[in-house]
Enzyme design. Structure first.
Site, PDB file in Angstrom:
ATOM      1  N   LYS A 172       0.840  -1.198   0.000  1.00 15.97           N
ATOM      2  CA  LYS A 172       0.000   0.000   0.000  1.00 15.97           C
ATOM      3  C   LYS A 172       0.877   1.251   0.000  1.00 15.97           C
ATOM      4  CE  LYS A 172      -2.663   3.188   2.560  1.00 15.97           C
ATOM      5  NZ  LYS A 172      -1.924   4.255   1.868  1.00 15.97           N
ATOM      6  N   GLY A 225       6.491   6.107   8.186  1.00 16.63           N
ATOM      7  CA  GLY A 225       5.506   7.186   8.205  1.00 16.63           C
ATOM      8  C   GLY A 225       5.499   7.873   9.554  1.00 16.63           C
ATOM      9  N   GLY A 230       2.391   4.771  13.195  1.00 12.58           N
ATOM     10  CA  GLY A 230       3.304   3.707  13.621  1.00 12.58           C
ATOM     11  C   GLY A 230       2.796   3.006  14.873  1.00 12.58           C
ATOM     12  N   CYS A 281      12.605  12.158   7.010  1.00 12.22           N
ATOM     13  CA  CYS A 281      12.684  11.894   8.444  1.00 12.22           C
ATOM     14  C   CYS A 281      14.119  12.002   8.929  1.00 12.22           C
ATOM     15  CB  CYS A 281      12.056  10.556   8.795  1.00 12.22           C
ATOM     16  SG  CYS A 281      12.801   9.197   7.950  1.00 12.22           S
ATOM     17  N   GLN A 328       0.337  19.762   4.602  1.00 14.44           N
ATOM     18  CA  GLN A 328       1.713  19.889   5.074  1.00 14.44           C
ATOM     19  C   GLN A 328       2.126  21.366   5.108  1.00 14.44           C
ATOM     20  OE1 GLN A 328       3.804  17.384   6.313  1.00 14.44           O
ATOM     21  NE2 GLN A 328       4.974  19.201   6.884  1.00 14.44           N
ATOM     22  N   GLU A 380       8.329  17.061  15.385  1.00 10.22           N
ATOM     23  CA  GLU A 380       8.742  16.968  13.982  1.00 10.22           C
ATOM     24  C   GLU A 380       7.837  17.849  13.120  1.00 10.22           C
ATOM     25  OE1 GLU A 380       8.250  13.229  11.760  1.00 10.22           O
ATOM     26  OE2 GLU A 380      10.343  13.508  11.140  1.00 10.22           O
TER      27      GLU A 380
HETATM   28  C1  UN1 Z   1      17.620   9.495   3.236  1.00  8.21           C
HETATM   29  O1  UN1 Z   1      17.797  10.440   3.990  1.00  8.21           O
HETATM   30  O2  UN1 Z   1      18.373   9.279   2.282  1.00  8.21           O
HETATM   31  O3  UN1 Z   1      11.301   8.782   5.317  1.00  8.21           O
HETATM   32  C2  UN1 Z   1      16.546   8.505   3.405  1.00  8.21           C
HETATM   33  C3  UN1 Z   1      12.467   9.153   5.357  1.00  8.21           C
HETATM   34  C4  UN1 Z   1      13.525   8.105   5.572  1.00  8.21           C
HETATM   35  C5  UN1 Z   1      14.418   7.938   4.421  1.00  8.21           C
HETATM   36  C6  UN1 Z   1      15.528   8.906   4.412  1.00  8.21           C
HETATM   37  N1  UN1 Z   1      12.894   6.853   5.880  1.00  8.21           N
HETATM   38  O4  UN1 Z   1      12.747  10.330   5.229  1.00  8.21           O
END
Ligand code: UN1
Length: 479
Positions: A172, A225, A230, A281, A328, A380
């Site tokens: 998904k 996510g 989560g 992230c 966002q 965040e």
């Molecule tokens: C990266 O910084 O190259 O969702 C990858 C995200 C991370 C992946 C970052 N899981 O931003």
């Protein structure tokens, strides 16, 4: 309808009306129409994956290698086209889009190789005449739930190992950016995957995601996510004793020490905080700077951030694309207001920008005089917003960096071996970056965090086997 992209269930493309996939650089442009799966479709996808599991989990390694390798080659051959699709649906700049498409191809290539290296261990028993074999086996039906911010790399780094180790998949993708996901599923399907091994169910989290969470036939879920979703994955999984792998938020620090090379510091922070519109992230949103370099560094950083070229992701020379969608954008603007109310100083940016096309353009925002207690330093934001926190020395910098509920990626800019070494050992994060940005990771080594950022085994590289396989220990008496 010509540009309707359907779901793939049990080897058939199915599904009616599509929802439009909108370009955030130009909201008048529809990238394509993508079907939305129902709960019923999702259940059929899970059943198909379950039925396909016995054969696929016992398939020959060459068959798996061949599918993954063909997929890698096609993605790399089409990297410009797929990169452009990515930029149009998500808003990353075209070079970032092409870079990410390339990375997806490399990930498939890596796991095509891993398929041929599957091996166990043979050891002696403590009992005479008995032998012991330790092997890894596939887990079963894996639910893959991916976010909108890496529309091709994250699907690749979950699907490739899932298939490599013999699992079947119900996938998904994020409802906001189904385009690249559809494209790689189409490639994998044509590369010769047997029916039911990989099923694509595009659509809403509340429908498709929930059906995956509620199914006892899904043996493992890998999710990237937000923190709240989560937690829902975790809550729903315990009752089935299901394996989970969660990649969630970050509030990643970058420390800049007095002895840092100023140019390296400015470039590292700019990339970490603002590239990919800060929508990673792994992005760094807390810049922790020691007194001796603080003013010089802040002046140079402001200059760089002020001059960042923000605009249509497809245009040449653009460094920062749009924010992904109105929700966002509102969140980013809300936090920019919160930061000011909390007493941080907005030194650069923070306002919406108009460009030739209608899009969600935001001038990257830099706060100074922030404290680590402010909400902008704790929560965040997931946008092009960063704040500078002034500290006395390295010890205070380290304590501040670790004072967060997250622990994904933690960076330092320094020319001191002593501090770099100490930081690598003492940063409370799954990934530590010395003189390189917190974001933008290699594809062949483990990825993941600790504390509130991540849960379960790491992703990527050979460490991916931890999640996508289960270990079996077999004893045989020679007789
Ligand atoms: C990266 O910084 O190259 O969702 C990858 C995200 C991370 C992946 C970052 N899981 O931003």
């Amino acid at each position: 309808m010509e540009d309707l992209h359907r779901n793939l269930i049990d080897g058939e493309w199915v599904g009616g009306d599509g929802a439009p996939n909108i370009n955030p650089s130009n909201t008048n442009e529809v990238v394509g129409l993508y079907a939305r799966a129902t709960a019923d479709d999702t259940q059929r996808a899970i059943a198909a994956a379950k039925a396909a599991f016995p054969a696929w989990s016992r398939s020959g390694l060459l068959e798996r290698h061949s599918v993954l390798s063909k997929t890698a080659h096609e993605i790399i051959a089409r990297k410009e086209e797929l990169g452009a699709l990515l930029s149009r649906e998500e808003g990353k700049t075209l070079p970032e889009g092409i870079g990410e498409a390339t990375r997806a191809g490399q990930i498939f290539e890596f796991f095509a190789g891993e398929a041929l290296r599957l091996a166990g261990e043979t050891v002696l028993s403590v009992r005479p005449g008995v032998g012991v074999e330790i092997t890894r086996e596939a887990v079963g039906v894996v639910g893959i739930i991916t976010p909108w911010n890496f529309p091709i790399a994250i699907p690749a780094w979950k699907i490739a190992p899932a298939l490599c180790y013999g699992n079947t998949v119900v996938f998904k993708p994020a409802d906001l950016v189904p385009g690249c996901s559809w494209a790689i599923v189409d490639i994998l399907h044509r590369a010769g995957l047997p029916k039911g091994v990989l099923n694509l169910v595009m659509g809403k989290g509340s429908v498709v995601g929930q059906t995956i969470l509620d199914s006892k036939d899904v043996s493992a879920i890998t999710f990237t996510g937000g923190v709240n979703t989560g937690r829902r994955v975790a809550d729903a999984s315990l009752k089935f004793m299901r394996k989970i792998q969660l990649e969630m938020g970050g509030k990643n620090p970058t420390i800049v020490l007095d002895d840092a090379d100023l140019k390296v510091a400015v470039e590292t922070v700019t990339q970490s905080a603002f590239f990919s519109t800060g929508q990673r992230c792994t992005a760094s949103s807390r810049v922790i700077v020691t007194e001796g370099i603080h003013d010089r560094f802040v002046d140079a950083l402001c200059e760089r951030v002020k001059n960042l070229k923000v605009g249509n992701a497809m245009e040449k020379g653009i460094e920062i694309g749009p924010v992904v969608d109105p929700g966002q954008l509102k969140q980013d603007l809300d936090y920019i207001e919160i930061g000011q109310k909390e007493g941080a100083k907005l030194r650069v940016g923070g306002m919406r920008l108009n460009r030739e096309t209608e899009g969600y353009f935001l001038q990257p925002a830099l706060f100074t005089e922030a404290t680590n207690q402010m909400r902008i330093s704790r929560e965040e934001i997931f946008g092009p917003v960063a704040s500078v926190i002034r500290v006395k020395d390295y010890d205070e910098a380290l304590a501040t960096a670790n004072d967060t509920e997250f622990g994904l990626s933690s960076g330092i800019v320094t020319t001191s071996l002593k501090y770099a070494t100490h930081f690598k050992r003492n940063a409370e994060a799954g990934m530590v970056m010395v003189n390189v940005p917190t974001a933008g990771v290699d594809f062949h080594v483990p990825f993941g965090g600790r504390k509130g950022s991540s849960y379960g085994p790491k992703e990527q590289g050979k460490y991916a086997a931890e999640f996508f396989t289960q270990v079996k220990t077999a004893y045989t008496a020679a007789g």
